[in-house]
Design an enzyme around this catalytic site. Structure first.
Site, PDB file in Angstrom:
ATOM      1  N   THR A 183       0.714  -1.099   0.066  1.00 19.59           N
ATOM      2  CA  THR A 183      -0.028  -0.002   0.072  1.00 19.59           C
ATOM      3  C   THR A 183       0.817   1.190   0.009  1.00 19.59           C
ATOM      4  O   THR A 183       1.932   1.183   0.459  1.00 19.59           O
ATOM      5  CB  THR A 183      -0.862  -0.038   1.186  1.00 19.59           C
ATOM      6  OG1 THR A 183      -1.589   1.229   1.552  1.00 19.59           O
ATOM      7  CG2 THR A 183      -0.074  -0.220   2.583  1.00 19.59           C
ATOM      8  N   ASP A 184       0.152   2.328  -0.282  1.00 25.40           N
ATOM      9  CA  ASP A 184       0.931   3.621  -0.331  1.00 25.40           C
ATOM     10  C   ASP A 184       1.109   4.307   1.010  1.00 25.40           C
ATOM     11  O   ASP A 184       1.686   5.030   1.335  1.00 25.40           O
ATOM     12  CB  ASP A 184       0.375   4.831  -1.169  1.00 25.40           C
ATOM     13  CG  ASP A 184      -1.024   4.987  -0.929  1.00 25.40           C
ATOM     14  OD1 ASP A 184      -1.727   4.318  -0.010  1.00 25.40           O
ATOM     15  OD2 ASP A 184      -1.581   5.728  -1.718  1.00 25.40           O
ATOM     16  N   GLU A 185       0.292   3.695   2.079  1.00 21.67           N
ATOM     17  CA  GLU A 185       0.020   4.060   3.268  1.00 21.67           C
ATOM     18  C   GLU A 185       1.647   3.886   4.194  1.00 21.67           C
ATOM     19  O   GLU A 185       1.681   4.477   5.101  1.00 21.67           O
ATOM     20  CB  GLU A 185      -1.007   3.496   4.141  1.00 21.67           C
ATOM     21  CG  GLU A 185      -2.293   3.726   3.579  1.00 21.67           C
ATOM     22  CD  GLU A 185      -3.423   3.556   4.351  1.00 21.67           C
ATOM     23  OE1 GLU A 185      -3.256   3.449   5.680  1.00 21.67           O
ATOM     24  OE2 GLU A 185      -4.623   3.479   4.065  1.00 21.67           O
TER      25      GLU A 185
ATOM     26  N   TYR B  86      -2.233  -0.493  10.834  1.00 19.83           N
ATOM     27  CA  TYR B  86      -2.326  -1.124   9.645  1.00 19.83           C
ATOM     28  C   TYR B  86      -1.110  -0.641   8.687  1.00 19.83           C
ATOM     29  O   TYR B  86      -0.455  -1.865   8.248  1.00 19.83           O
ATOM     30  CB  TYR B  86      -3.532  -0.654   8.898  1.00 19.83           C
ATOM     31  CG  TYR B  86      -3.422  -1.040   7.302  1.00 19.83           C
ATOM     32  CD1 TYR B  86      -3.557  -2.192   6.868  1.00 19.83           C
ATOM     33  CD2 TYR B  86      -3.394  -0.004   6.506  1.00 19.83           C
ATOM     34  CE1 TYR B  86      -3.498  -2.659   5.467  1.00 19.83           C
ATOM     35  CE2 TYR B  86      -3.267  -0.345   5.134  1.00 19.83           C
ATOM     36  CZ  TYR B  86      -3.393  -1.696   4.609  1.00 19.83           C
ATOM     37  OH  TYR B  86      -3.304  -1.643   3.275  1.00 19.83           O
TER      38      TYR B  86
ATOM     39  N   LYS C 262       2.001  -3.227   7.297  1.00 16.69           N
ATOM     40  CA  LYS C 262       2.487  -3.493   5.978  1.00 16.69           C
ATOM     41  C   LYS C 262       4.018  -3.102   5.703  1.00 16.69           C
ATOM     42  O   LYS C 262       4.543  -3.607   4.823  1.00 16.69           O
ATOM     43  CB  LYS C 262       1.334  -2.611   5.223  1.00 16.69           C
ATOM     44  CG  LYS C 262      -0.081  -3.014   5.016  1.00 16.69           C
ATOM     45  CD  LYS C 262      -0.364  -4.622   4.418  1.00 16.69           C
ATOM     46  CE  LYS C 262       0.010  -4.381   2.994  1.00 16.69           C
ATOM     47  NZ  LYS C 262      -0.264  -5.893   2.287  1.00 16.69           N
TER      48      LYS C 262
HETATM   49  P1  NAD Z   1      -9.540  -7.439   1.956  1.00 17.79           P
HETATM   50  O1  NAD Z   1      -9.615  -7.173   3.352  1.00 17.79           O
HETATM   51  O2  NAD Z   1     -10.770  -7.125   1.209  1.00 17.79           O
HETATM   52  O3  NAD Z   1      -9.296  -8.860   1.633  1.00 17.79           O
HETATM   53  C1  NAD Z   1      -8.336  -9.362   2.472  1.00 17.79           C
HETATM   54  C2  NAD Z   1      -8.516 -10.997   2.199  1.00 17.79           C
HETATM   55  O4  NAD Z   1      -7.569 -11.755   2.785  1.00 17.79           O
HETATM   56  C3  NAD Z   1      -9.627 -11.674   2.673  1.00 17.79           C
HETATM   57  O5  NAD Z   1     -10.325 -12.544   1.652  1.00 17.79           O
HETATM   58  C4  NAD Z   1      -9.385 -12.340   3.949  1.00 17.79           C
HETATM   59  O6  NAD Z   1     -10.153 -13.648   4.340  1.00 17.79           O
HETATM   60  C5  NAD Z   1      -8.046 -12.977   3.342  1.00 17.79           C
HETATM   61  N1  NAD Z   1      -7.135 -13.225   4.710  1.00 17.79           N
HETATM   62  C6  NAD Z   1      -7.108 -12.568   5.660  1.00 17.79           C
HETATM   63  N2  NAD Z   1      -6.331 -13.284   6.495  1.00 17.79           N
HETATM   64  C7  NAD Z   1      -5.761 -14.147   5.958  1.00 17.79           C
HETATM   65  C8  NAD Z   1      -5.029 -15.202   6.629  1.00 17.79           C
HETATM   66  N3  NAD Z   1      -4.162 -15.271   7.796  1.00 17.79           N
HETATM   67  N4  NAD Z   1      -4.725 -16.177   5.819  1.00 17.79           N
HETATM   68  C9  NAD Z   1      -5.423 -16.153   4.244  1.00 17.79           C
HETATM   69  N5  NAD Z   1      -6.106 -15.036   3.793  1.00 17.79           N
HETATM   70  C10 NAD Z   1      -6.453 -14.345   4.911  1.00 17.79           C
HETATM   71  O7  NAD Z   1      -8.363  -6.589   1.318  1.00 17.79           O
HETATM   72  P2  NAD Z   1      -8.263  -5.843   0.246  1.00 17.79           P
HETATM   73  O8  NAD Z   1      -8.714  -4.553   0.017  1.00 17.79           O
HETATM   74  O9  NAD Z   1      -8.694  -6.722  -1.210  1.00 17.79           O
HETATM   75  O10 NAD Z   1      -6.534  -5.586  -0.046  1.00 17.79           O
HETATM   76  C11 NAD Z   1      -5.691  -6.723  -0.692  1.00 17.79           C
HETATM   77  C12 NAD Z   1      -4.094  -6.280  -0.345  1.00 17.79           C
HETATM   78  O11 NAD Z   1      -4.114  -5.198  -1.139  1.00 17.79           O
HETATM   79  C13 NAD Z   1      -3.904  -6.203   1.221  1.00 17.79           C
HETATM   80  O12 NAD Z   1      -2.593  -6.720   1.189  1.00 17.79           O
HETATM   81  C14 NAD Z   1      -3.870  -4.720   1.076  1.00 17.79           C
HETATM   82  O13 NAD Z   1      -3.042  -4.106   2.125  1.00 17.79           O
HETATM   83  C15 NAD Z   1      -3.435  -4.153  -0.415  1.00 17.79           C
HETATM   84  N6  NAD Z   1      -4.137  -3.003  -0.705  1.00 17.79           N
HETATM   85  C16 NAD Z   1      -5.521  -2.500  -0.724  1.00 17.79           C
HETATM   86  C17 NAD Z   1      -5.798  -1.464  -1.148  1.00 17.79           C
HETATM   87  C18 NAD Z   1      -7.220  -1.055  -1.095  1.00 17.79           C
HETATM   88  O14 NAD Z   1      -7.526   0.164  -1.260  1.00 17.79           O
HETATM   89  N7  NAD Z   1      -8.197  -1.739  -0.656  1.00 17.79           N
HETATM   90  C19 NAD Z   1      -4.955  -0.605  -1.853  1.00 17.79           C
HETATM   91  C20 NAD Z   1      -3.469  -0.857  -1.750  1.00 17.79           C
HETATM   92  C21 NAD Z   1      -3.014  -2.248  -1.426  1.00 17.79           C
HETATM   93  O1  DAU Z   2      -4.102   3.969   0.450  1.00 20.49           O
HETATM   94  C1  DAU Z   2      -4.216   2.529   0.341  1.00 20.49           C
HETATM   95  C2  DAU Z   2      -5.156   2.041   1.340  1.00 20.49           C
HETATM   96  O2  DAU Z   2      -6.352   2.685   1.232  1.00 20.49           O
HETATM   97  C3  DAU Z   2      -5.191   0.507   1.426  1.00 20.49           C
HETATM   98  O3  DAU Z   2      -3.879   0.163   1.827  1.00 20.49           O
HETATM   99  C4  DAU Z   2      -6.284   0.207   2.700  1.00 20.49           C
HETATM  100  O4  DAU Z   2      -6.319  -1.229   2.906  1.00 20.49           O
HETATM  101  C5  DAU Z   2      -7.595   0.708   2.346  1.00 20.49           C
HETATM  102  O5  DAU Z   2      -8.475   0.326   3.393  1.00 20.49           O
HETATM  103  C6  DAU Z   2      -7.457   2.384   1.918  1.00 20.49           C
HETATM  104  O6  DAU Z   2      -7.375   2.870   3.315  1.00 20.49           O
HETATM  105  P1  DAU Z   2      -7.996   4.343   3.608  1.00 20.49           P
HETATM  106  O7  DAU Z   2      -7.808   4.423   5.141  1.00 20.49           O
HETATM  107  O8  DAU Z   2      -7.663   5.455   2.805  1.00 20.49           O
HETATM  108  O9  DAU Z   2      -9.543   3.746   3.267  1.00 20.49           O
HETATM  109  P2  DAU Z   2     -10.984   3.882   3.736  1.00 20.49           P
HETATM  110  O10 DAU Z   2     -11.778   3.696   2.833  1.00 20.49           O
HETATM  111  O11 DAU Z   2     -11.071   3.479   5.452  1.00 20.49           O
HETATM  112  O12 DAU Z   2     -11.054   5.531   4.141  1.00 20.49           O
HETATM  113  C7  DAU Z   2     -10.797   6.418   3.107  1.00 20.49           C
HETATM  114  C8  DAU Z   2     -10.842   7.882   3.605  1.00 20.49           C
HETATM  115  O13 DAU Z   2     -12.170   8.117   3.921  1.00 20.49           O
HETATM  116  C9  DAU Z   2     -10.037   8.065   4.829  1.00 20.49           C
HETATM  117  O14 DAU Z   2      -9.564   9.511   4.589  1.00 20.49           O
HETATM  118  C10 DAU Z   2     -11.038   7.945   5.987  1.00 20.49           C
HETATM  119  C11 DAU Z   2     -12.180   8.499   5.309  1.00 20.49           C
HETATM  120  N1  DAU Z   2     -13.544   7.844   5.802  1.00 20.49           N
HETATM  121  C12 DAU Z   2     -13.689   6.459   5.833  1.00 20.49           C
HETATM  122  C13 DAU Z   2     -14.547   5.897   6.375  1.00 20.49           C
HETATM  123  C14 DAU Z   2     -14.714   4.348   6.400  1.00 20.49           C
HETATM  124  C15 DAU Z   2     -14.524   8.709   6.263  1.00 20.49           C
HETATM  125  O15 DAU Z   2     -14.444   9.845   6.220  1.00 20.49           O
HETATM  126  N2  DAU Z   2     -15.555   8.064   6.613  1.00 20.49           N
HETATM  127  C16 DAU Z   2     -15.887   6.647   6.791  1.00 20.49           C
HETATM  128  O16 DAU Z   2     -16.938   6.324   7.569  1.00 20.49           O
END
Ligand code: NAD
Ligand code: DAU
Length: 377
Positions: free
Chosen positions: A143-145, A169, A173
């Site tokens: 992630t970019d975080e 988180y 990561k």
């Molecule tokens: P998600 O939470 O939707 O899915 C995570 C999946 O991992 C689920 O299917 C869960 O059952 C599985 N999982 C969790 N713990 C496990 C374990 N111990 N063993 C096997 N499986 C397990 O997550 P996502 O949003 O699809 O993100 C996927 C990846 O991409 C993550 O590594 C996250 O850090 C990264 N990522 C997410 C975003 C985003 O915006 N969602 C952006 C950048 C990077």
């Molecule tokens: O940047 C990549 C990341 O983006 C991934 O690594 C994470 O897995 C993914 O969850 C996401 O993180 P964020 O914290 O940015 O996403 P989230 O959707 O939780 O929130 C997006 C923005 O919206 C953040 O600034 C918090 C805000 N927010 C979120 C929720 C859930 C609100 O204002 N209200 C809310 O109820």
């Protein structure tokens, strides 16, 4: 450029977390485009959902394994049995707010789980004959975080931006990225890391901003914007992220990191207001129109990162990747998908989801400034 491993004679990959949001989109796309078999290792936590994989559950090219990435013995057996040419490691605890309320699971899955995946994969890599070892890749999806937060005038994150993770988180990561880096450097593991910005699209669990706002708006519930809503995220349609991962698997250089992002920075408030306008248009009969009347400013997320932005220039220059979806077209597709998949939504929002909603939102105070106007965009 490396010879494409995708054209190798061993067309099986191991995906972790392939029942989650990005993982399921990736697996569905991969198999639909005939790239070969997928062994999908997923613990099916609250975030993993077999409903995301519906069309694949009877498909012999998709082998679902319900198990834990921390179980190194299991991972080793899967590698031995299926001999994948790549491991694509998505599995993680992924929600920042949950990491604030309960960091343990994040340390376990994201750090110990990645360690387990690396150890099992290294052992497998070392056992391969040279012609197979040459193609083997471990792709760590991150992630970019990990880079922390940006001031309004700072340039976007690039691959050399120092790590400064701010949430449990992000710290977990960042730790997993460091492990991958060390396995490359010390053991010669052929690994690559991708660091991506905020994804949105079908199958995203409604704890994250966009699907939460869609679910609440359709039910006439408050739309909880944290703090002043001026935090900036760089939004990328999930399929563009999946395409980036494919490009990196195909021709990325081992030991490298590639940033992935859509060059689409928006404040949270703008995103929510845009979504409200779209819902007004797509659900003209809704009694909650105009949906922006549902917006409420609530207590901020502790330690909330103010701004993320990604410089994806390296990925574009080296691998020819470019985001195809604009935010406007991607958001429309996404909202339409949620409108068309109400059963999926009802299933994921029943049961433990409600407990999460009351834990995370129940005690957040609503600010005096509880309504907004379109001019706030
Ligand atoms: P998600 O939470 O939707 O899915 C995570 C999946 O991992 C689920 O299917 C869960 O059952 C599985 N999982 C969790 N713990 C496990 C374990 N111990 N063993 C096997 N499986 C397990 O997550 P996502 O949003 O699809 O993100 C996927 C990846 O991409 C993550 O590594 C996250 O850090 C990264 N990522 C997410 C975003 C985003 O915006 N969602 C952006 C950048 C990077
Ligand atoms: O940047 C990549 C990341 O983006 C991934 O690594 C994470 O897995 C993914 O969850 C996401 O993180 P964020 O914290 O940015 O996403 P989230 O959707 O939780 O929130 C997006 C923005 O919206 C953040 O600034 C918090 C805000 N927010 C979120 C929720 C859930 C609100 O204002 N209200 C809310 O109820």
């Amino acid at each position: 450029m490396l010879e494409s491993p995708i054209s190798s004679n061993s067309p099986c990959i191991l995906v972790t977390g392939g029942a989650g949001f990005i993982g399921s989109n990736f697996v569905l796309n991969w198999i639909a485009s005939g790239k070969g078999r997928v062994v999908n290792l997923d613990l099916l936590t609250y975030a993993g959902n077999l409903g995301n994989l519906g069309p694949l559950l009877e498909n012999p090219d998709h082998i679902l394994v319900h198990g834990d990435i921390c179980d190194r013995g299991l991972v080793g057996e899967l590698l031995l049995e299926h001999r994948p040419w790549a491991v694509v490691h998505f599995a993680a605890e992924s929600h920042v707010d949950r990491s604030i309320r309960g960091p343990e699971a994040f340390l376990k899955t994201n750090i110990e789980g990645t360690f387990s995946m690396l150890q099992a994969s290294l052992e497998h890599f070392r056992s391969l004959p040279p012609h197979e070892a040459r193609h083997f890749r471990f792709l760590h999806v991150s992630t970019d975080e990990v880079y922390g937060t940006l001031a309004p005038d700072e340039p976007p994150f690039h691959e050399k931006t120092p790590f400064a993770p701010n949430s449990p988180y992000a710290a977990s990561k960042a730790a997993s990225d460091h492990l991958v880096r060390a396995w490359v450097h010390t053991y010669g593991m052929p690994a690559i890391i991708t660091n991506c910005s905020n994804n949105y699209g079908p199958f995203q669990f409604p704890e994250k901003l966009l699907p939460l706002m869609i679910v609440n708006a359709l039910a006439g519930k408050p739309l909880p914007v944290y703090g002043d809503g001026q935090q900036v995220r760089d939004w990328l349609y999930v399929i563009d992220h999946c395409r980036a991962i494919e490009a990196v698997l195909k021709a990325g250089r081992t030991g490298e990191t590639y940033n992935v992002g859509g060059s689409n920075q928006q404040t949270n408030l703008t995103v929510v207001l845009t979504l409200c306008d779209l819902l007004d248009e797509l659900v003209p009969g809704s009694r909650y129109r105009p949906h922006q009347q549902l917006i409420r400013f609530v207590d901020d997320r502790p330690g909330h990162d103010r701004r993320y932005a990604i410089d994806a220039g390296k990925l574009e220059r080296e691998l020819g990747w470019k985001a195809e979806e604009t935010f406007s077209s991607g958001l429309r597709k996404t909202v339409q998908w949620y409108l068309d998949n109400q059963v999926w939504m009802e299933e994921v929002t029943s049961g433990s989801y409600q407990k999460w909603v009351s834990a995370n939102y129940g005690d957040r105070a609503i600010s005096e400034r509880s309504t907004v106007t379109a001019s706030a965009k």
